[in-house]
Design an enzyme around this catalytic site. Structure first.
Site, mmCIF file in Angstrom:
data_model
loop_
_atom_site.group_PDB
_atom_site.id
_atom_site.type_symbol
_atom_site.label_atom_id
_atom_site.label_comp_id
_atom_site.label_asym_id
_atom_site.label_seq_id
_atom_site.Cartn_x
_atom_site.Cartn_y
_atom_site.Cartn_z
ATOM 1 N N ASP A 82 0.854 -1.189 0.000
ATOM 2 C CA ASP A 82 0.000 0.000 0.000
ATOM 3 C C ASP A 82 0.895 1.246 0.000
ATOM 4 O OD1 ASP A 82 -2.385 1.439 0.221
ATOM 5 O OD2 ASP A 82 -2.436 1.279 2.420
ATOM 6 N N HIS A 180 -7.710 10.170 4.263
ATOM 7 C CA HIS A 180 -7.215 9.069 5.107
ATOM 8 C C HIS A 180 -7.467 9.318 6.597
ATOM 9 C CE1 HIS A 180 -4.388 8.033 1.682
ATOM 10 N NE2 HIS A 180 -4.847 6.867 2.015
ATOM 11 N N GLY A 209 -8.841 5.849 1.954
ATOM 12 C CA GLY A 209 -9.600 6.551 3.000
ATOM 13 C C GLY A 209 -11.017 6.028 3.103
ATOM 14 N N SER A 211 -12.580 4.427 5.309
ATOM 15 C CA SER A 211 -13.278 4.517 6.603
ATOM 16 C C SER A 211 -14.190 5.734 6.691
ATOM 17 C CB SER A 211 -12.255 4.590 7.747
ATOM 18 O OG SER A 211 -11.470 3.427 7.761
ATOM 19 N N ASN A 230 -10.214 0.662 0.131
ATOM 20 C CA ASN A 230 -9.214 0.507 1.191
ATOM 21 C C ASN A 230 -9.792 0.938 2.540
ATOM 22 O OD1 ASN A 230 -7.619 0.118 -1.043
ATOM 23 N ND2 ASN A 230 -5.984 1.481 -0.385
ATOM 24 N N THR A 233 -8.570 2.542 9.183
ATOM 25 C CA THR A 233 -8.898 3.227 10.439
ATOM 26 C C THR A 233 -10.104 2.615 11.153
ATOM 27 O OG1 THR A 233 -7.976 5.252 9.545
ATOM 28 C CG2 THR A 233 -9.496 5.501 11.392
HETATM 29 P P1 13P Z 1 -8.478 4.630 6.167
HETATM 30 O O1 13P Z 1 -7.484 4.351 7.252
HETATM 31 O O2 13P Z 1 -8.918 6.051 6.190
HETATM 32 O O3 13P Z 1 -9.594 3.665 6.152
HETATM 33 O O4 13P Z 1 -7.707 4.487 4.780
HETATM 34 C C1 13P Z 1 -7.123 3.280 4.442
HETATM 35 C C2 13P Z 1 -6.324 3.464 3.208
HETATM 36 O O5 13P Z 1 -6.657 4.213 2.325
HETATM 37 C C3 13P Z 1 -5.085 2.684 3.090
HETATM 38 O O6 13P Z 1 -4.385 3.036 1.951
#
Ligand code: 13P
Length: 284
Positions: A82, A180, A209, A211, A230, A233
């Protein structure tokens, strides 16, 4: 089954109109919770690790853990770098057994992003693996970006087309309103922009991002072209909430094998809920 690449997974998702969950892992417990969630939903899944998570786990131990967990899994599992910061880190992950690569040059000038992404794409393609790239920046909540800051980093659809043609990137992470590390699901997502990018780039698109994306918007984002979602969080939030709960309930317990199952069940349930929202349940 052995770890699989993410390219077939994500192109099938694009054809059939769903998204595969990519969940960040930084220890054995999280790897198991996520794979159990995917198995419970009969979904393909991507285990993702960014530089800090890899450093914390040690690359060789993380890769070995994920490989062994995937071998025993009843669903396809891919292991993805990632936000790969460099060609060298991509090489290191490839050698360790990762099956999906990423170069994130989104903070660099456009031409440099193209040049460096192309090198990683050549690397991945030389061994038959898909490579994710990023155009437009997905900011971090800790820096408290304003709505104008976020819009200022949006991916431009025409540029996305030129970028994938110039780099050969297999999937594209785009900036359409998510940020994120949001602890509330309050991101404002520009859905028509996702559709416009899909129309021109003709690639599976990636939402970072995840979450912060409201649940009612997730399905619309997928319908407009997001094929990889993805999430990190929100799982960490569940883990922490679960740990606080068991510490309060069992103040004298010392064994992590007794303390951790509750918090990990909360992580698993949240991952399952996301998988159902992404539409990948039953697709394994
Ligand atoms: P979050 O932590 O905001 O869910 O984002 C995860 C992400 O984009 C990892 O690349």
């Amino acid at each position: 089954m052995p770890l699989v690449g993410s390219r077939e997974m994500l192109y099938r998702a694009m054809e059939e109109g769903y998204a595969v969950g990519a969940f960040n892992v930084s220890n054995l417990d999280m790897v198991r919770a996520i794979i159990e969630a995917a198995e419970a939903e009969r979904a393909p899944v991507i285990l993702a690790a960014a530089s800090l998570q890899i450093k914390y786990c040690r690359l060789d131990l993380l890769a070995a853990t994920c490989r062994a967990a995937a071998d025993a899994a009843k669903v396809p599992v891919s292991l993805h770098l990632d936000h790969g910061p460099s060609y060298e880190e991509n090489v290191a992950c490839l050698r360790a057994g990762f099956t999906s690569l990423m170069f994130d040059g989104s903070a660099k000038p456009y031409e440099e992003n193209v040049r460096l992404t192309r090198q990683v794409v050549e690397l991945g393609h030389s061994v038959g693996l898909g490579v994710e790239a990023e155009l437009g920046r997905v900011l971090r909540a800790a820096n408290e970006p304003t709505p104008a800051d976020i819009r200022g980093c949006f991916t431009v659809p025409e540029e996305a087309r030129a970028f994938v043609e110039a780099t050969g990137a297999d999937y594209l992470a785009i900036s359409v309103g998510s940020v994120h590390n949001m602890v509330k699901r309050s991101a404002e997502i520009d859905l028509p922009r996702i559709a416009a990018i899909r129309e021109l780039a003709k690639r599976p698109l990636v939402m970072h991002g995840g979450s912060g994306v409201p649940h009612e918007v997730v399905k619309q984002a997928v319908a407009n072209g997001i094929c990889k979602f993805n999430v990190s969080t929100e799982l960490l939030k569940q883990l922490r909430a679960g740990m606080e709960k068991v510490f309060a309930e069992m103040p004298n317990e010392l064994n992590s094998r007794v303390l951790m199952p509750g918090p990990l069940a909360m992580v698993r349930e949240t991952a399952q809920e996301k998988i159902r929202l992404f539409g990948s349940a039953g697709k394994a």
